[in-house]
Design an enzyme around this catalytic site. Structure first.
Site, PDB file in Angstrom:
ATOM      1  CG  HIS A 261      -8.500   1.743  -1.855  1.00 45.77           C
ATOM      2  ND1 HIS A 261      -8.170   0.910  -0.823  1.00 45.77           N
ATOM      3  CD2 HIS A 261      -8.582   2.982  -1.326  1.00 45.77           C
ATOM      4  CE1 HIS A 261      -8.080   1.611   0.298  1.00 45.77           C
ATOM      5  NE2 HIS A 261      -8.322   2.874   0.022  1.00 45.77           N
ATOM      6  CG  ASP A 315      -8.241  10.971  -2.696  1.00 44.81           C
ATOM      7  OD1 ASP A 315      -7.351  10.130  -2.481  1.00 44.81           O
ATOM      8  OD2 ASP A 315      -8.574  11.832  -1.860  1.00 44.81           O
TER       9      ASP A 315
HETATM   10  C1  SDX Z   1      -6.246   7.101  -0.572  1.00 39.84           C
HETATM   11  O1  SDX Z   1      -4.913   3.080   1.866  1.00 39.84           O
HETATM   12  C2  SDX Z   1      -5.935   3.868   2.116  1.00 39.84           C
HETATM   13  O2  SDX Z   1      -6.863   3.521   2.782  1.00 39.84           O
HETATM   14  C3  SDX Z   1      -5.846   5.229   1.449  1.00 39.84           C
HETATM   15  C4  SDX Z   1      -7.099   6.080   1.542  1.00 39.84           C
HETATM   16  C5  SDX Z   1      -7.345   6.533   2.961  1.00 39.84           C
HETATM   17  O3  SDX Z   1      -8.500   6.826   3.278  1.00 39.84           O
HETATM   18  O4  SDX Z   1      -6.345   6.696   3.694  1.00 39.84           O
HETATM   19  O5  SDX Z   1      -8.211   5.333   1.081  1.00 39.84           O
HETATM   20  C6  SDX Z   1      -6.959   7.351   0.707  1.00 39.84           C
HETATM   21  O6  SDX Z   1      -5.044   7.199  -0.619  1.00 39.84           O
HETATM   22  C7  SDX Z   1      -7.044   6.678  -1.774  1.00 39.84           C
HETATM   23  C8  SDX Z   1      -6.135   6.403  -3.019  1.00 39.84           C
HETATM   24  C9  SDX Z   1      -5.812   7.734  -3.695  1.00 39.84           C
HETATM   25  N1  SDX Z   1      -4.840   7.535  -4.750  1.00 39.84           N
HETATM   26  C10 SDX Z   1      -5.173   7.587  -6.074  1.00 39.84           C
HETATM   27  O7  SDX Z   1      -6.320   7.756  -6.477  1.00 39.84           O
HETATM   28  C11 SDX Z   1      -3.996   7.426  -7.032  1.00 39.84           C
HETATM   29  C12 SDX Z   1      -4.357   6.432  -8.133  1.00 39.84           C
HETATM   30  N2  SDX Z   1      -4.511   5.100  -7.520  1.00 39.84           N
HETATM   31  C13 SDX Z   1      -3.374   4.228  -7.645  1.00 39.84           C
HETATM   32  O8  SDX Z   1      -2.128   4.840  -7.565  1.00 39.84           O
HETATM   33  C14 SDX Z   1      -3.533   2.916  -6.897  1.00 39.84           C
HETATM   34  O9  SDX Z   1      -4.780   2.429  -7.156  1.00 39.84           O
HETATM   35  C15 SDX Z   1      -3.277   2.878  -5.414  1.00 39.84           C
HETATM   36  C16 SDX Z   1      -1.944   3.431  -5.062  1.00 39.84           C
HETATM   37  C17 SDX Z   1      -4.324   3.611  -4.682  1.00 39.84           C
HETATM   38  C18 SDX Z   1      -3.314   1.420  -4.984  1.00 39.84           C
HETATM   39  O10 SDX Z   1      -2.387   0.795  -5.746  1.00 39.84           O
HETATM   40  P1  SDX Z   1      -1.935  -0.721  -5.521  1.00 39.84           P
HETATM   41  O11 SDX Z   1      -2.850  -1.440  -4.606  1.00 39.84           O
HETATM   42  O12 SDX Z   1      -0.494  -0.706  -5.176  1.00 39.84           O
HETATM   43  O13 SDX Z   1      -2.215  -1.323  -6.935  1.00 39.84           O
HETATM   44  P2  SDX Z   1      -1.100  -1.671  -7.971  1.00 39.84           P
HETATM   45  O14 SDX Z   1      -0.293  -0.437  -8.288  1.00 39.84           O
HETATM   46  O15 SDX Z   1      -0.410  -2.906  -7.517  1.00 39.84           O
HETATM   47  O16 SDX Z   1      -1.973  -1.987  -9.277  1.00 39.84           O
HETATM   48  C19 SDX Z   1      -2.603  -3.258  -9.462  1.00 39.84           C
HETATM   49  C20 SDX Z   1      -3.085  -3.241 -10.906  1.00 39.84           C
HETATM   50  C21 SDX Z   1      -1.988  -2.768 -11.865  1.00 39.84           C
HETATM   51  O17 SDX Z   1      -2.263  -3.345 -13.137  1.00 39.84           O
HETATM   52  P3  SDX Z   1      -1.327  -4.601 -13.609  1.00 39.84           P
HETATM   53  O18 SDX Z   1       0.105  -4.126 -13.542  1.00 39.84           O
HETATM   54  O19 SDX Z   1      -1.651  -5.708 -12.613  1.00 39.84           O
HETATM   55  O20 SDX Z   1      -1.802  -4.877 -15.014  1.00 39.84           O
HETATM   56  O21 SDX Z   1      -4.136  -2.266 -11.029  1.00 39.84           O
HETATM   57  C22 SDX Z   1      -3.713  -1.217 -11.882  1.00 39.84           C
HETATM   58  C23 SDX Z   1      -2.209  -1.303 -11.975  1.00 39.84           C
HETATM   59  O22 SDX Z   1      -1.769  -0.745 -13.194  1.00 39.84           O
HETATM   60  N3  SDX Z   1      -4.130   0.030 -11.262  1.00 39.84           N
HETATM   61  C24 SDX Z   1      -4.537   1.094 -11.948  1.00 39.84           C
HETATM   62  C25 SDX Z   1      -4.849   2.067 -10.983  1.00 39.84           C
HETATM   63  N4  SDX Z   1      -4.611   1.566  -9.755  1.00 39.84           N
HETATM   64  C26 SDX Z   1      -4.162   0.309  -9.929  1.00 39.84           C
HETATM   65  N5  SDX Z   1      -4.674   1.286 -13.281  1.00 39.84           N
HETATM   66  C27 SDX Z   1      -5.111   2.529 -13.643  1.00 39.84           C
HETATM   67  N6  SDX Z   1      -5.423   3.489 -12.794  1.00 39.84           N
HETATM   68  C28 SDX Z   1      -5.323   3.309 -11.453  1.00 39.84           C
HETATM   69  N7  SDX Z   1      -5.639   4.280 -10.623  1.00 39.84           N
END
Ligand code: SDX
Length: 378
Positions: A261, A315
């Site tokens: 998140h 989710d």
């Molecule tokens: C919702 O914003 C809100 O409030 C949204 C929500 C709401 O109520 O409206 O809460 C609802 O959208 C919840 C999120 C649902 N989405 C998912 O579950 C999809 C999977 N999650 C990711 O895509 C991700 O965590 C996000 C998009 C939710 C957040 O991503 P960020 O903050 O942009 O994080 P990032 O991509 O910059 O990642 C930071 C690090 C990375 O590693 P490094 O490159 O630093 O080594 O964390 C890792 C990422 O690879 N990472 C994950 C991950 N999420 C982040 N690694 C594995 N699995 C994941 N899900």
């Protein structure tokens, strides 16, 4: 004009001042108008919570009764919108159908009397009342059935489940569904709410605001993740496959659906409540082996990614609740939208009071003084 440093995805950049909801991502805390989500989940209803979010205070008993009655009286959709929906392809995703039909409401009601409290309340009531009806109607139409009329004697959650399944729901399932709507109603400046505010800032009508937000919510990185989580659990298939699946995602730098998140760096408090709701349903209607796989996923992801603040988000467990209610996976995100309309409308109203069009700047990294090359010389 002061120019801030560019941050991809506007990470950490305030886009508005707001008093609607608050999140502390380090502590896993969520408040709607200052009230903890755990208290609202236990004691409130979705329509009472929607009233709180939109008008800023909990309604009195009479205010709530009047609001509930207004929503009840506006649940039906115009036959011309129903006829339009009949032309949608059965294979279309319900989120696309919802976006089209939400925008179509604007054809009938968009008068744009934006500083008239009566118009604001009328728009709020119509959108909260008709969005569930449109989601249920498309579901029945794509199965080849005629939509069923809303049942006035049923409450908000029970009526939606009745229109969706053509039978009145179990009272526990209806109550749990209503709590799910409370949990999904609002969440500060997430992507779809940001869309809603940008659209609202141009002073267009609230139907266009909601249609814009629906389009944004549908993506798999946002509201669409709940549907992907079930598909992921299906693909994993057993507890034994969990660890190899997660290790492969990490190796491929692939995102694990339902985890991570932008704000929460601990477990999303909504995920904890949704787990409890799922367990209540399992106790009454039978266990779901996907839950065992999900619990193992949470354990292994915590072992491997807790240091990055990657924990279950809203989710991850929501789909298991809806699945136990017999709801098809591609309706999970439309259900998220039914709830989030309350938050989007609260932000629409707050943006009208702000009355400043969104027009950020950019960091230009293109060329200058480029000479036009005639086509014969390219
Ligand atoms: C919702 O914003 C809100 O409030 C949204 C929500 C709401 O109520 O409206 O809460 C609802 O959208 C919840 C999120 C649902 N989405 C998912 O579950 C999809 C999977 N999650 C990711 O895509 C991700 O965590 C996000 C998009 C939710 C957040 O991503 P960020 O903050 O942009 O994080 P990032 O991509 O910059 O990642 C930071 C690090 C990375 O590693 P490094 O490159 O630093 O080594 O964390 C890792 C990422 O690879 N990472 C994950 C991950 N999420 C982040 N690694 C594995 N699995 C994941 N899900």
């Amino acid at each position: 004009m002061m120019v801030c440093e560019y941050k991809p995805g506007l990470e950490g950049i305030p886009a508005a001042e707001s008093s609607i909801s608050f999140v502390n991502g380090q502590k896993g805390l969520l408040e709607y108008r200052g009230i903890r989500i755990e208290e609202l989940a236990e004691k409130s209803s979705f329509l009472e919570t929607a009233y709180l979010l939109i008008w800023g205070e909990l309604p009195t008993k009479e205010e709530l009764q009047v609001f509930e009655e207004e929503v009840r009286m506006h649940r039906r959709i115009k036959y011309r919108i129903r006829d339009m929906m009949k032309s949608f392809p059965e294979s279309g995703h319900p989120m696309d159908a919802l976006q089209a039909s939400a925008a179509a409401l604007g054809l009938f009601y968009s008068r744009r009397d934006l500083h008239n409290p009566v118009y604001i309340r009328d728009s709020v009531v119509r959108l909260l009342a008709t969005i569930p009806t449109m989601v249920a109607a498309f579901q029945l139409m794509r199965k080849g059935n005629d939509p069923v009329r809303p049942k006035d004697e049923l409450d908000y959650a029970s009526n939606f489940l009745y229109m969706l399944n053509e039978k009145e729901p179990d009272p526990l399932a209806a109550r749990i569904f209503d709590v799910c709507l409370v949990l999904h109603a609002e969440h500060t400046m997430n992507a779809s709410t940001f869309s809603a505010r940008v659209t609202a800032s141009t002073l267009t009508d609230p139907y266009a605001v909601v249609a814009s937000a629906v389009g944004t919510l549908g993506g798999p990185l946002h509201g669409g993740a709940n549907e992907e989580v079930i598909q992921m659990l299906e693909q994993i298939g057993s507890i034994a496959n969990v660890r190899p699946y997660i290790e492969n995602c990490i190796q491929q730098k692939a995102k694990i659906m339902g985890f991570g998140h932008r704000v929460y760096k601990v477990k999303d408090p909504r995920a904890t409540i949704l787990q409890d709701l799922a367990e209540q349903l399992f106790a009454k209607f039978g266990h779901d082996e996907y839950y065992d796989i999900a619990l193992e996923m949470e354990r292994v992801v915590e072992e491997k990614l807790a240091h990055k603040g990657i924990y279950p988000n809203v989710d991850f467990y929501s789909g298991l609740v809806y699945r136990k209610m017999g709801i098809t996976t591609d309706l999970f995100t439309p259900i998220f939208a039914i709830a989030r309309v309350a938050g989007w409308l609260a932000h629409w109203k707050e943006q009208l009071e702000e009355n400043r069009i969104f027009r950020p700047t950019q960091v230009y990294n293109g060329n200058h003084e480029v000479v036009y090359t005639p086509i014969e010389n390219r």
